[in-house]
Design an enzyme around this catalytic site. Structure first.
Site, short mmCIF file in Angstrom:
data_model
loop_
_atom_site.label_atom_id
_atom_site.label_comp_id
_atom_site.label_asym_id
_atom_site.label_seq_id
_atom_site.Cartn_x
_atom_site.Cartn_y
_atom_site.Cartn_z
CB VAL A 1 -70.17 126.07 -9.91
CG1 VAL A 1 -69.12 126.87 -10.64
CG2 VAL A 1 -71.56 126.37 -10.47
CB CYS A 2 -66.47 121.71 -9.34
SG CYS A 2 -68.09 121.02 -9.02
CB THR A 3 -61.85 124.58 -8.99
OG1 THR A 3 -62.50 125.81 -9.31
CG2 THR A 3 -60.42 124.62 -9.52
#
Length: 390
Positions: A138-140
């Protein structure tokens, strides 16, 4: 099924956070977080592409074998405690792992066998280690343009969402084990740098990288029913599809331009859906490639369409609202607007990515890249309480 599991886990995490009495916080845009303390900077290794594939990882694998073993042990402990995916994963480790490695193209097959030999860890487990990053990330990611037209690419990599919330310590089991394994890699051929990347030691694919003077790349997971185990089985039975990490690795090794990289990332069947955040070396040259497992349905979102001076992606289609329990997009955009284009740079983007909830208990590292200079720096990230689990 993947989406259902994701929502169930997020709801479970919400219950965990309440039970742990995680205190509330106020969303603020951090100032002055950069530079971090020196001990948070990750070590660097060289991967010599002129060596035989089975030998390229010997030094790194030998140095980090305990960290890799610790991650795998923690993962198996989690499987034993949570039955939701236990049968599927245990079946994969015992049976599909060796089958999958036999089906992999070169040089990846020999590289994984070389890591297995260097660490003394069974090949099925090394294969699993190289696959679960594509399923649980899960990333930005953000690409921003300075007033002079220079492009900066930065990202948080959040990992461990499905892998156990420690109520007592208010941390994720796997996330805490991953940080010691994070390294910067300089990939060289004939003594010259081909590209640089950020990796978990022993993972041979690419999640974050820069090709100096050419392009930058990060990958974010896309939650979609058409992927995961379905894609693995399709690969074994039909030979169609490629692992995301291997596709990005091939792209970094062979693409000579932003346009060539974009083509490679767009027109290749994959095991699972993904978001590719791709930046070039020219003003305005940035996009988010939203991929299905198959080529049909691909969307390319240009920075000019996103507002002109930056483009930002978390883990949801840009044309849809994010899941209400996982909205990192809104606060990240708020901090970008507060920063303004005049603040674009290494420090400004690190500050944004250090702002909660963009920074959260899942965050393992922040990477900062500048394409023209080929700059890559990576910092371990910790989210002190009060901090949300994701």
């Amino acid at each position: 099924m993947i989406m259902i599991k994701m929502y169930l886990v997020l709801l479970m995490c919400l219950i965990y956070s309440v039970a742990a009495q995680v205190p509330p916080y106020t969303e603020t845009c951090v100032q002055g977080a950069y530079p971090p303390k020196a001990h948070l900077k990750v070590p660097e290794y060289v991967i010599n592409l002129d060596l035989p594939p089975s030998q390229r990882w010997n030094q790194l694998a030998s140095d980090k074998k305990n960290e890799i073993r610790t991650i795998l042990d923690a993962f198996k402990t989690f499987i034993g405690e949570f039955g939701i995916i236990a049968k599927e994963v245990i079946y994969f480790i015992d049976l599909l792992g060796p089958l999958v490695v036999d089906a992999l193209p070169q040089p990846f097959q020999d590289e994984l066998r070389g890591i297995s030999n260097a660490t003394g860890i069974e090949i099925g487990e090394i294969t699993l280690y190289n696959i679960f990053y594509e399923i649980f990330t899960v990333c930005t990611s953000v690409i921003a343009q300075s007033p002079t037209g220079k492009l900066y690419h930065a990202r948080n990599l959040d990992f461990g969402l499905f892998m156990g919330w420690d109520i007592k310590n208010r941390t994720w089991y796997i996330t805490e084990k991953l940080r010691p394994a994070i390294v910067n890699l300089v990939w060289q051929r004939a003594g010259k740098t081909v590209f640089k990347s950020v990796n978990y030691a022993g993972y041979v694919g690419i999640l974050t990288a820069v090709s100096p003077g050419q392009f930058t790349l990060s990958m974010n997971e896309r939650f979609n029913i058409d992927g995961g185990y379905r894609g693995i089985i399709d690969l074994i039975l039909t030979g169609k599809g490629t692992w995301m990490g291997f596709l990005t690795r091939n792209t970094m090794e062979t693409a000579q331009s932003f346009d060539e990289a974009k083509y490679m990332l767009t027109f290749k069947q994959m095991i699972a859906p993904a978001y590719f955040i791709l930046g070039g070396n020219k003003t305005g040259q940035a996009c988010v490639i939203t991929r299905n497992r198959k080529v049909n349905g691909t969307d390319i979102w240009q920075m000019s369409q996103a507002g002109g001076w930056y483009i930002l992606e978390t883990n949801y289609d840009h044309w849809k609202a994010p899941f209400f329990l996982d909205d990192r997009r809104t606060p990240a955009n708020r901090c970008m607007r507060n920063m303004t284009q005049n603040g674009v740079g290494i420090a400004g983007l690190f500050n944004m990515l250090s702002s909660k909830p963009v920074l959260n208990k899942l965050t393992t590292y922040t990477a900062l890249m500048q394409v023209n200079s080929g700059h890559l720096e990576t910092w371990l990230q910790y989210c002190d309480d009060p901090c949300v689990p994701w």
